[in-house]
Design a protein around this motif. Structure first.
Motif: not given
Length: 128
Positions: A95-107
């Motif tokens: 039931g998640v509506h928003w999935l976030h991810v932070d990453f280094e620019l190379r990814l």
């Protein structure tokens, strides 16, 4: 290659994998982190842990992809992509509506290929 969601995972196995993948020991008490997570997805080659991704959760409609890693001996085989795909599907089913991810620019290319779109966000470093 086999994949599992929330399978029993010995913390010493995860710690050894973390050292191989990240070149450093895991955060202290990662078991407590996993206990608060929505889910985690693992990849195994036989008994060997070769991939991991954690899906952290705010308890509501937001979740976060964290700690995506693949054993260096197994990289460039699509394992990380499959881990993220299964993490996305698990979050959707929960039931998640928003999935976030932070990453280094190379990814950026990797996460864009996984379906993530760019967004503006803020970040504040709290520790040295």
């Amino acid at each position: 290659m086999s994949y599992g969601i929330g399978e029993r995972l010995e913390l010493d196995t995860l710690a050894a994998f973390w050292r191989r993948s990240w070149g450093a020991p895991p955060p202290t008490d990662y078991g407590a982190v996993l206990a608060r997570s929505l889910a985690y997805v693992i990849a195994r080659d036989g008994d060997r842990l070769v991939g991991f991704v954690n899906v952290a959760w705010d308890g509501g409609i937001h979740a976060f992809i964290l700690d995506t890693a693949v054993d260096p001996d197994y990289r460039r085989r699509g394992i990380a992509t499959e881990l993220v795909r299964r993490a996305v599907e698990t979050a959707r089913q929960q039931g998640v509506h928003w999935l976030h991810v932070d990453f280094e620019l190379r990814l950026e290319g990797f996460y864009r290929a996984c379906g993530f779109a760019p967004t503006s966000a803020g970040l504040m470093r709290l520790a040295p």
